[in-house]
Design a protein around this motif. Structure first.
Motif, mmCIF file in Angstrom:
data_model
loop_
_atom_site.group_PDB
_atom_site.id
_atom_site.type_symbol
_atom_site.label_atom_id
_atom_site.label_comp_id
_atom_site.label_asym_id
_atom_site.label_seq_id
_atom_site.Cartn_x
_atom_site.Cartn_y
_atom_site.Cartn_z
ATOM 1 N N ALA A 28 -1.138 -82.638 73.566
ATOM 2 C CA ALA A 28 -0.960 -81.435 72.455
ATOM 3 C C ALA A 28 -0.167 -80.643 73.149
ATOM 4 C CB ALA A 28 -2.409 -81.295 72.370
ATOM 5 N N LEU A 29 -0.345 -80.113 74.399
ATOM 6 C CA LEU A 29 0.869 -79.097 74.765
ATOM 7 C C LEU A 29 2.189 -79.427 74.726
ATOM 8 C CD1 LEU A 29 0.555 -76.323 76.088
ATOM 9 C CD2 LEU A 29 0.465 -77.381 78.361
ATOM 10 N N SER A 30 2.514 -80.630 75.310
ATOM 11 C CA SER A 30 3.651 -81.298 75.135
ATOM 12 C C SER A 30 4.431 -81.281 73.733
ATOM 13 C CB SER A 30 4.062 -82.669 75.695
ATOM 14 O OG SER A 30 3.372 -82.832 77.021
ATOM 15 N N PHE A 31 3.520 -81.732 72.941
ATOM 16 C CA PHE A 31 3.789 -81.609 71.366
ATOM 17 C C PHE A 31 3.936 -80.229 70.698
ATOM 18 C CE2 PHE A 31 2.395 -81.952 66.892
ATOM 19 C CZ PHE A 31 3.351 -82.911 66.249
ATOM 20 N N ALA A 32 3.219 -79.270 71.220
ATOM 21 C CA ALA A 32 3.546 -78.008 70.693
ATOM 22 C C ALA A 32 4.738 -77.548 71.111
ATOM 23 C CB ALA A 32 2.407 -77.037 71.187
ATOM 24 N N LEU A 33 4.975 -77.593 72.586
ATOM 25 C CA LEU A 33 6.260 -76.879 73.100
ATOM 26 C C LEU A 33 7.462 -77.570 72.377
ATOM 27 C CD1 LEU A 33 4.992 -76.416 76.733
ATOM 28 C CD2 LEU A 33 5.054 -74.767 74.954
ATOM 29 N N VAL A 34 7.539 -78.841 72.220
ATOM 30 C CA VAL A 34 8.485 -79.661 71.655
ATOM 31 C C VAL A 34 8.702 -78.926 70.118
ATOM 32 C CG1 VAL A 34 9.578 -81.722 70.678
ATOM 33 C CG2 VAL A 34 8.553 -81.541 72.839
ATOM 34 N N ILE A 35 7.749 -78.727 69.385
ATOM 35 C CA ILE A 35 8.038 -78.117 68.038
ATOM 36 C C ILE A 35 8.678 -76.854 68.149
ATOM 37 C CG2 ILE A 35 6.917 -77.527 65.924
ATOM 38 C CD1 ILE A 35 4.838 -79.703 66.161
ATOM 39 N N LEU A 36 8.041 -75.827 69.099
ATOM 40 C CA LEU A 36 8.477 -74.619 68.977
ATOM 41 C C LEU A 36 9.924 -74.428 69.513
ATOM 42 C CD1 LEU A 36 5.487 -72.832 71.080
ATOM 43 C CD2 LEU A 36 6.452 -72.113 69.014
ATOM 44 N N LEU A 37 10.425 -75.507 70.391
ATOM 45 C CA LEU A 37 11.732 -75.638 70.983
ATOM 46 C C LEU A 37 12.593 -76.048 69.778
ATOM 47 C CD1 LEU A 37 13.668 -75.542 73.706
ATOM 48 C CD2 LEU A 37 13.089 -77.867 73.920
ATOM 49 N N LEU A 38 12.316 -77.130 69.141
ATOM 50 C CA LEU A 38 13.154 -77.580 67.909
ATOM 51 C C LEU A 38 13.290 -76.548 66.952
ATOM 52 C CD1 LEU A 38 11.855 -81.131 67.829
ATOM 53 C CD2 LEU A 38 13.920 -80.476 68.476
ATOM 54 N N PHE A 39 12.083 -75.893 66.523
ATOM 55 C CA PHE A 39 12.424 -74.871 65.546
ATOM 56 C C PHE A 39 13.243 -73.593 66.173
ATOM 57 C CE2 PHE A 39 8.190 -75.949 63.142
ATOM 58 C CZ PHE A 39 8.655 -76.556 62.322
ATOM 59 N N SER A 40 13.041 -73.280 67.234
ATOM 60 C CA SER A 40 14.051 -72.301 67.740
ATOM 61 C C SER A 40 15.368 -72.519 67.677
ATOM 62 C CB SER A 40 13.627 -71.976 69.231
ATOM 63 O OG SER A 40 14.394 -72.995 69.957
ATOM 64 N N PHE A 41 16.022 -73.799 67.658
ATOM 65 C CA PHE A 41 17.415 -74.171 67.399
ATOM 66 C C PHE A 41 17.570 -74.298 65.819
ATOM 67 C CE2 PHE A 41 16.804 -77.240 71.267
ATOM 68 C CZ PHE A 41 17.166 -76.487 72.069
ATOM 69 N N THR A 42 16.495 -74.463 65.080
ATOM 70 C CA THR A 42 17.017 -74.335 63.636
ATOM 71 C C THR A 42 17.011 -72.920 62.928
ATOM 72 O OG1 THR A 42 15.291 -76.369 63.603
ATOM 73 C CG2 THR A 42 16.013 -75.598 61.445
ATOM 74 N N PHE A 43 16.273 -71.977 63.526
ATOM 75 C CA PHE A 43 16.140 -70.622 63.141
ATOM 76 C C PHE A 43 16.993 -69.805 63.888
ATOM 77 C CE2 PHE A 43 12.122 -72.369 61.608
ATOM 78 C CZ PHE A 43 12.464 -72.582 60.272
ATOM 79 N N ASP A 44 17.520 -68.592 63.508
ATOM 80 C CA ASP A 44 17.923 -67.550 63.957
ATOM 81 C C ASP A 44 16.925 -66.547 64.714
ATOM 82 O OD1 ASP A 44 19.264 -65.273 65.154
ATOM 83 O OD2 ASP A 44 19.917 -64.567 63.335
ATOM 84 N N PRO A 45 16.703 -66.840 65.865
ATOM 85 C CA PRO A 45 15.439 -65.938 66.689
ATOM 86 C C PRO A 45 15.626 -64.355 66.376
ATOM 87 C CG PRO A 45 16.584 -67.439 68.216
ATOM 88 C CD PRO A 45 17.610 -67.406 66.870
ATOM 89 N N THR A 46 16.758 -63.902 66.095
ATOM 90 C CA THR A 46 16.477 -62.509 65.800
ATOM 91 C C THR A 46 16.555 -62.146 64.390
ATOM 92 O OG1 THR A 46 18.911 -62.281 65.864
ATOM 93 C CG2 THR A 46 17.853 -62.027 68.017
ATOM 94 N N GLY A 47 16.593 -63.195 63.663
ATOM 95 C CA GLY A 47 16.555 -62.736 62.133
ATOM 96 C C GLY A 47 15.322 -62.209 61.500
ATOM 97 N N GLU A 48 15.464 -61.307 60.623
ATOM 98 C CA GLU A 48 14.195 -60.615 59.965
ATOM 99 C C GLU A 48 13.368 -61.846 59.517
ATOM 100 O OE1 GLU A 48 12.775 -57.676 59.705
ATOM 101 O OE2 GLU A 48 13.888 -57.353 61.358
#
Lengths: 223, 237
Positions: A28-48
């Protein structure tokens, strides 16, 4: 007293088994961290906009990872037919249910506490300052998810495609709790005051479905 | 129902979909009896024992213990079961498995009893080892300890000798004899006629979900058990 002692015995047993096997938490932890990582590539982390949907993003990760935890909750009792041992013992279905909900909540909260700092770094969301307010939301939202998930984990324990069935059954019912958790988390991340309406929805959901779970689980397990 | 009757099965049917696994079973078991439940594969022995263990409910009819509802927590405390599964957690040690079952049965100060059972089953030396590291025979002995551990008044043993090694079989036979001596009630479902008849006071034969025979274990029956068994398991053609 006997009821609580039985529930705690089940919680302690499951925690001990999980800490030794790390079967669920690692996946579960590996899965959660991978999703967080993948989403961070998709979105601009500083955007409103990212900040505006941060609550939804976080609860999406918790929900998907949570299903992995919940899937194993009763499934692990099928090894050596241990579930029969629990059902035949003088422990009520309600105590068994409560014990399972407690351990699932603890495991999911542990996962959430590991994911939060990672989320904070990847998405540039300051969470430490609001942690005191965020914690009750995490606890109540997680409890709502695990209560529903534990009932359906018991219901689908002998179903062949239970890994597929569980999310299909759990997510539609947990929509009110997830919506409330998402709204409250997003408000906190954006520095806005908590809306009591969503807080009440979350508390009400947890109370109603905990009582329903306690009342119905015996029927689910023995018929 | 006599004053001695402990278990009463009345008009019990069990359906799985349209299939009737048990058909109108009436059975009484007296306190202190050792009942051998005989029958071929699919006769309904396991289905009946699972209902007696409160693991499933009859589709029709009733099962009571001294007139009380079987599924109540107080009644379940009186029952010990050896089923097809061993009901042992692979990631717990032998001692932890027994500790867990002691907590479920609310046994006060269980440690001396745990020590005693681990000694009796020859597992004291490996008490702190995870059971996934055990041989099959060691796991079976732990399962026997788990079933007898809370000193149940009623023992439900489903094919208990199947696949047991010599040591575990001897241990179990000794415990069943001891249980009989202590006036405990034992129900054994089995294919192994001679072993069962050596231990039983009473015999019941199930055939295709029906009770084909119920009576005492007599010398005549023990003399030619295969003939008796064949006669009653072919009763419906």
């Amino acid at each position: 007293m006997g009821f609580l002692r039985s529930a705690l015995a089940i919680t302690v047993k499951d925690l001990r088994v999980e800490l030794r096997s790390k079967e669920v938490i690692n996946a579960a932890l590996s899965f959660a961290l991978v999703i967080l990582l993948l989403f961070s590539f998709t979105f601009d982390p500083t955007g409103e906009e990212t900040r505006a949907m941060s609550g939804g993003l976080l609860w999406l990760v918790f929900s998907f990872a949570g299903v992995l935890v919940l899937n194993r909750s009763f499934a692990r009792e099928t090894v050596n037919d241990c579930l029969d041992g629990l059902i035949a013992s003088p422990v009520s279905g309600a105590a068994l249910f409560l014990g399972k909900v407690l351990v699932n909540t603890l495991l999911l909260l542990l996962l959430e506490l590991v994911c939060l700092p990672v989320f904070g770094v990847f998405y540039n969301v300051p969470w430490l300052g609001i942690f005191g307010q965020l914690l009750p939301v995490l606890v109540l939202g997680t409890w709502g998810l695990t209560v529903i998930g534990t009932v359906f984990s018991a219901l689908t324990v002998n179903v062949n495609l239970r890994e597929l069935m569980l999310p299909l059954l759990v997510f539609p019912i947990t929509v009110p709790a997830l919506m409330a958790s998402v709204q409250l988390t997003t408000l906190l991340f954006n520095g806005q005051p908590v809306e009591m309406l969503w807080f009440r929805v979350l508390v009400g959901f947890d109370l109603i479905f905990t009582l329903l779970g306690l009342a119905l689980v015996e029927l689910v397990l023995v018929g | 129902m006599s004053a001695q009757t402990l278990i009463t099965v009345r008009g019990v049917w069990k359906f799985f979909g349209d299939f009737a696994a048990l058909r109108d079973i009436d059975l009484e078991v007296d306190r202190g009896a050792t009942l051998a439940l005989l029958g071929r594969n699919g006769a309904g022995k396991t289905t009946l024992l699972r209902m007696l263990a409160a693991l499933s409910k009859p589709s029709r009819g009733s099962i009571t213990l001294e007139g009380g509802e079987l599924r109540s927590e107080a009644q379940r405390r009186r029952i010990g079961v050896i089923g097809h599964g061993i009901w042992i957690y692979d990631d717990l040690t032998a001692a932890e498995n027994l500790e867990f079952f002691a907590s479920l049965y609310a046994i006060p100060d269980p440690q001396p009893r745990i020590d005693q059972w681990l000694e009796a089953t020859g597992l004291a030396r490996v008490r702190n080892s995870r059971t996934r590291e055990f041989s099959r025979g060691m796991r079976q002995r732990l399962a026997i300890a788990r079933a007898f551990f809370h000193e149940p008044e009623i023992l439900l043993l489903d094919e208990p000798f199947t696949a047991l090694d010599d040591r575990a079989a001897a241990l179990l036979a000794g415990l069943i004899e001891k249980a009989h001596g202590e006036e405990r009630t034992v129900l054994i479902s089995t294919h192994q006629l001679r072993e069962a008849l050596a231990l039983a006071t009473d015999v019941a034969v199930l055939d295709r979900g029906r009770l084909a025979f119920r009576g005492p274990n007599t010398a005549e029956l023990r003399a030619a058990p295969e003939d008796f068994y064949r006669r009653h398991t072919e009763i419906n053609g």
